[in-house]
Design a protein around this motif. Structure first.
Motif, short mmCIF file in Angstrom:
data_model
loop_
_atom_site.label_atom_id
_atom_site.label_comp_id
_atom_site.label_asym_id
_atom_site.label_seq_id
_atom_site.Cartn_x
_atom_site.Cartn_y
_atom_site.Cartn_z
N UNK A 155 62.46 24.40 19.71
CA UNK A 155 63.88 24.60 20.01
C UNK A 155 64.45 25.15 18.78
N UNK A 156 65.84 25.59 19.29
CA UNK A 156 66.73 26.34 18.25
C UNK A 156 67.80 25.28 18.08
N UNK A 157 67.69 24.67 16.75
CA UNK A 157 68.64 23.36 16.64
C UNK A 157 69.63 24.02 15.28
N UNK A 158 70.72 23.92 15.69
CA UNK A 158 71.84 24.36 14.79
C UNK A 158 72.59 23.12 13.76
N UNK A 159 72.41 23.04 12.52
CA UNK A 159 72.94 22.07 11.82
C UNK A 159 74.41 22.69 11.20
N UNK A 160 75.43 22.03 11.70
CA UNK A 160 76.64 22.41 11.33
C UNK A 160 77.30 21.59 10.45
N UNK A 161 78.20 21.74 9.56
CA UNK A 161 78.85 21.05 8.56
C UNK A 161 79.73 21.78 7.60
N UNK A 162 80.71 21.33 7.17
CA UNK A 162 81.62 21.91 6.22
C UNK A 162 81.06 22.14 4.80
N UNK A 163 81.38 22.92 3.92
CA UNK A 163 80.77 23.03 2.42
C UNK A 163 80.69 21.67 2.00
N UNK B 8 76.76 28.76 19.15
CA UNK B 8 77.34 28.77 20.47
C UNK B 8 76.16 29.67 21.23
N UNK B 9 75.93 30.90 20.65
CA UNK B 9 75.12 31.66 21.06
C UNK B 9 73.60 31.34 21.32
N UNK B 10 73.21 30.69 20.17
CA UNK B 10 71.90 30.61 19.91
C UNK B 10 71.05 29.26 20.17
N UNK B 11 71.91 28.30 19.93
CA UNK B 11 71.32 27.00 19.89
C UNK B 11 71.07 26.20 21.31
N UNK B 12 69.86 25.38 21.16
CA UNK B 12 69.76 24.69 22.27
C UNK B 12 70.32 23.26 21.96
#
Length: 308
Positions: free
Chosen positions: A32-40, A198-202
């Motif tokens: 899978x492609x997992x996007x880990x998002x978070x502020x600085x 938004x483009x890449x993640x599963x």
């Protein structure tokens, strides 16, 4: 199928007393492609650094394809590739030499064909004899990815891989990521470009103040937390929203020519149907309409916004 990466109760407190991670638990599925998002300062880089063996955890455990990163560190690290935020290799090495050396660091035998394929896939082949110091910022970013792929990892961490690069290179990297995923490589991506996730993640995970606050399938996340707006361009301007439409929480534009209806995506059908029925009953006609859905960026901002 067992997750390829399993993180359990991972915490990190630095000598200063700052707690960068607070009992983080997360499973990443194979391929899978997992996007880990978070502020600085949320803990993204600390988490990646622990998994990759750069930083020691205060507590908790991590396994990569069943290999504990402490007890079975050689096996675990051989499965991991890391694309850091900055290039820290010898500036006077050639592209070919630095990528080949990275492969050798993991005890892999020489394989010119594999190194060539990696360089060609990243549009670096014509730069293979160039010294790193002569490359543009975008080309250096490609070299970082090539170094991470040289030993054929099964889990690839991309820590802000497209920060500061142009749109064309960003799209090239998206293509490479898709191709890697298609070969079964698991990709964990951290990024400040939310459209990249938004483009890449599963799936998407959001970390804030050292804690995982959400892990969700991307499409399901946008369905559950996204909102839509329906804008009605009125045939005849209104001076105020009629009392009979007050239940819909409509907003009237300053010139009275548009009505804006904001609604939860889960209540889409019943909400719009009732609105249109009430508009008809009130004798309000419209000449056009358009819809707009929340982006992943808007959902992310709402999730990590600190209450005032």
């Amino acid at each position: 199928m067992a997750p390829i990466l399993s993180i359990s109760g991972l915490s990190k407190t630095y000598d200063t007393g700052f707690q960068a991670l607070k009992s983080v638990s997360l499973d990443i599925e194979k391929g899978e492609v997992f996007a880990l998002l978070g502020p600085n300062g949320a803990g993204k880089t600390t988490l990646i650094s622990i998994v990759c063996g750069i930083v020691n955890a205060s507590s908790g455990s991590v396994t990569v394809d069943g290999n504990d990163i402490v007890r079975d560190y050689r096996a675990a690290r051989s499965l991991i590739g890391l694309v850091p935020q900055e290039l820290t290799t010898d500036a006077f090495e050639t592209v070919w030499a630095t990528v080949s050396f990275s492969r050798g660091l993991f005890g892999k035998p020489k394989a010119p064909a594999i190194v060539e394929k990696v360089l060609r896939d990243l549009s670096l082949w014509d730069k293979k004899d160039n010294k790193l110091v002569t490359l543009s910022g975008g080309m250096k970013r490609r070299v970082l990815i090539a170094k991470a792929l040289a030993h054929e990892p099964r889990v690839l961490f991309l820590d802000e891989p497209t920060a500061g690069v142009d749109v064309e290179l960003r799209r090239d990297m998206w293509r490479v990521i898709r191709e890697l995923r298609d070969t079964g490589v698991t990709i964990i991506l951290t990024t400040h470009y939310i459209e990249e996730a938004e483009e890449m993640a599963d799936r998407v995970g959001v970390i804030n103040k050292g804690e995982i606050i959400l892990v969700e399938d991307k499409a399901e996340l946008m369905r559950k937390l996204g909102r839509k707006q329906l804008t009605l361009h009125l045939a005849d301007p209104l001076s105020a929203v009629p009392a009979g439409l007050s239940a819909h929480n409509l907003e009237l534009s300053s010139d009275g020519s548009e009505l804006v209806y904001t609604y939860d995506t889960q209540g889409e059908r019943t909400g719009i149907t009732a609105l249109l029925q009430d508009l008809n009953a009130a004798g309000i006609r419209f000449r056009d309409l358009q819809t707009r859905q929340s982006s992943l960026e808007e959902i992310f901002v709402n999730l990590v916004r600190t209450p005032s």
